[in-house]
Design a protein around this motif. Structure first.
Motif, mmCIF file in Angstrom:
data_model
loop_
_atom_site.group_PDB
_atom_site.id
_atom_site.type_symbol
_atom_site.label_atom_id
_atom_site.label_comp_id
_atom_site.label_asym_id
_atom_site.label_seq_id
_atom_site.Cartn_x
_atom_site.Cartn_y
_atom_site.Cartn_z
ATOM 1 N N UNK A 1 35.932 31.555 40.945
ATOM 2 C CA UNK A 1 37.285 31.700 40.538
ATOM 3 C C UNK A 1 37.067 32.317 39.118
ATOM 4 N N UNK A 2 36.639 31.873 37.959
ATOM 5 C CA UNK A 2 36.571 32.590 36.925
ATOM 6 C C UNK A 2 36.011 33.811 36.910
ATOM 7 N N UNK A 3 34.795 34.077 37.889
ATOM 8 C CA UNK A 3 34.227 35.537 37.764
ATOM 9 C C UNK A 3 35.271 36.105 38.497
ATOM 10 N N UNK A 4 35.892 35.969 39.410
ATOM 11 C CA UNK A 4 36.757 36.864 40.364
ATOM 12 C C UNK A 4 37.797 37.239 39.167
ATOM 13 N N UNK A 5 38.477 36.413 38.404
ATOM 14 C CA UNK A 5 39.379 36.648 37.408
ATOM 15 C C UNK A 5 38.826 37.845 36.646
ATOM 16 N N UNK A 6 37.748 37.656 36.208
ATOM 17 C CA UNK A 6 37.126 38.555 34.890
ATOM 18 C C UNK A 6 36.841 39.967 35.713
ATOM 19 N N UNK A 7 36.237 40.063 36.976
ATOM 20 C CA UNK A 7 36.373 41.139 37.875
ATOM 21 C C UNK A 7 37.562 42.121 38.092
ATOM 22 N N UNK A 8 38.677 41.218 38.112
ATOM 23 C CA UNK A 8 39.960 41.922 38.472
ATOM 24 C C UNK A 8 40.798 42.295 37.129
ATOM 25 N N UNK A 9 40.317 41.774 35.984
ATOM 26 C CA UNK A 9 41.031 42.173 34.824
ATOM 27 C C UNK A 9 39.984 42.920 33.826
ATOM 28 N N UNK A 10 38.842 43.149 34.151
ATOM 29 C CA UNK A 10 38.011 43.952 33.163
ATOM 30 C C UNK A 10 37.291 44.993 33.792
ATOM 31 N N UNK A 11 37.183 46.066 33.312
ATOM 32 C CA UNK A 11 36.750 47.346 33.712
ATOM 33 C C UNK A 11 35.214 47.307 34.369
ATOM 34 N N UNK A 12 34.471 46.619 33.586
ATOM 35 C CA UNK A 12 33.107 46.206 33.752
ATOM 36 C C UNK A 12 32.690 44.930 33.347
ATOM 37 N N UNK A 13 31.909 44.271 34.317
ATOM 38 C CA UNK A 13 31.283 42.831 34.223
ATOM 39 C C UNK A 13 30.113 42.565 34.522
ATOM 40 N N UNK A 14 29.563 42.164 33.498
ATOM 41 C CA UNK A 14 27.785 41.354 34.017
ATOM 42 C C UNK A 14 28.165 40.165 33.727
ATOM 43 N N UNK A 15 27.283 39.329 34.646
ATOM 44 C CA UNK A 15 27.449 37.711 34.537
ATOM 45 C C UNK A 15 26.034 37.312 35.338
#
Length: 300
Positions: free
Chosen positions: A133-147
């Protein structure tokens, strides 16, 4: 406060043999949202037709204009946050910003082993959900995500231009345990429950109401722990899994009585299954449509 009425349409009909018309009729009846299950197969429907949630919702978006659409629920059982985020951004765009993501930890059904893995334990499901859930939240609110996590990774995953709905499409988090309720409190725009499954076979409606009250109280505690007003979180009951089973759909009066008791618990949305003959969700279509058209005014 009025109580919203929504429906869930199981994806078992071919699109041109009743599938399309069901979604269109749901909008005509005035449902707030029409959801579908996000499973690879499900229970007694396993050996019959069953279609994918994402393409079904995309098709539904193309033949409806006002009604919200969503999953109830998506889970990590066969989804990955990176690919799911791309599909959600696309769905939100196609629908003009009408998508709600119902999301839960998953269960032990057919989805749990369809990819060839052993079914996860409840703790393992909770562990993955807590990262998903936290990763999906970031993916939907940030242009580019590395994790780099214990279960999921993302490397410069891009989701431009993002969701039509800002900052992202809403999450309706299904949860009853403490870890899931904390996720709902932190990331959810809504909380989803089906009640206490232990009461389904031999419980009473009164016991179910008490169990739901307890769940709502624990949700409020989880909100308080992070300084969130619990009133800012919608509360959704997916019906059909409490000891009442299908009785609320037997008449308008029966449904209004059922809905009123749950409105008093603070629920803001009730979801009823679109009738399916010869199944656990069998109901008279005429009564179902009467409920859809007349019950909301009585529950306002």
């Amino acid at each position: 406060m009025s109580l919203r009425l929504s429906t869930v349409i199981l994806p078992y009909l071919r699109w041109h043999e009743g599938g399309r018309s069901g979604w269109q009729r749901a909008e005509q009846l005035g449902f707030h949202t029409a959801y579908t299950y996000d499973h690879l197969s499900w229970r007694t429907f396993r050996d019959g037709p069953w279609f994918g949630a994402v393409p079904t919702l995309a098709a539904a978006a193309a033949v409806t204009d006002r009604m919200r659409l969503g999953t109830l629920v998506t889970s990590p059982n066969f989804r990955h946050p990176v690919t799911l985020a791309k599909e959600l951004v696309s769905l939100d765009d196609v629908s003009g910003g009408r998508i709600t993501l119902g999301i839960g930890a998953g269960g032990t059904g057919f989805d749990a082993t369809a990819l060839g893995q052993e079914a996860w334990t409840p703790r393992e499901r909770a562990d993955r959900f807590g990262e998903f859930v936290p990763l999906l939240d970031r993916l939907l609110t940030e242009d580019s995500v590395s994790y780099e996590g214990n279960f999921y990774s993302a490397h410069e995953a891009r989701n431009i231009p993002g969701c039509v709905q800002r900052p992202r499409l809403p999450f309706a988090v299904a949860a009853t345990g403490p870890r899931g309720l904390r996720l709902a409190a932190r990331y959810g725009q809504a909380w989803v429950t089906t009640g206490d499954p232990r009461l389904y076979e031999n419980g009473t409606p009164e016991q179910s109401v008490q169990a739901l009250r307890g769940q709502a109280e624990r949700l409020a505690d989880a909100c308080a722990d992070i300084g969130r007003d619990a009133a800012t979180l919608d509360r959704i009951l997916l019906t059909g899994f409490t000891p009442d089973r299908g009785r609320p759909l037997q008449s308008l009066d029966a449904f209004v009585d059922f809905a009123g008791r749950h409105k008093e618990l603070g629920f803001t949305e009730l979801v009823i299954h679109w009738p399916i003959p010869d199944s656990d969700f069998a109901a008279e279509q005429k009564v179902f449509e009467q409920i859809a058209m007349e019950a909301p005014a009585q529950l306002a």
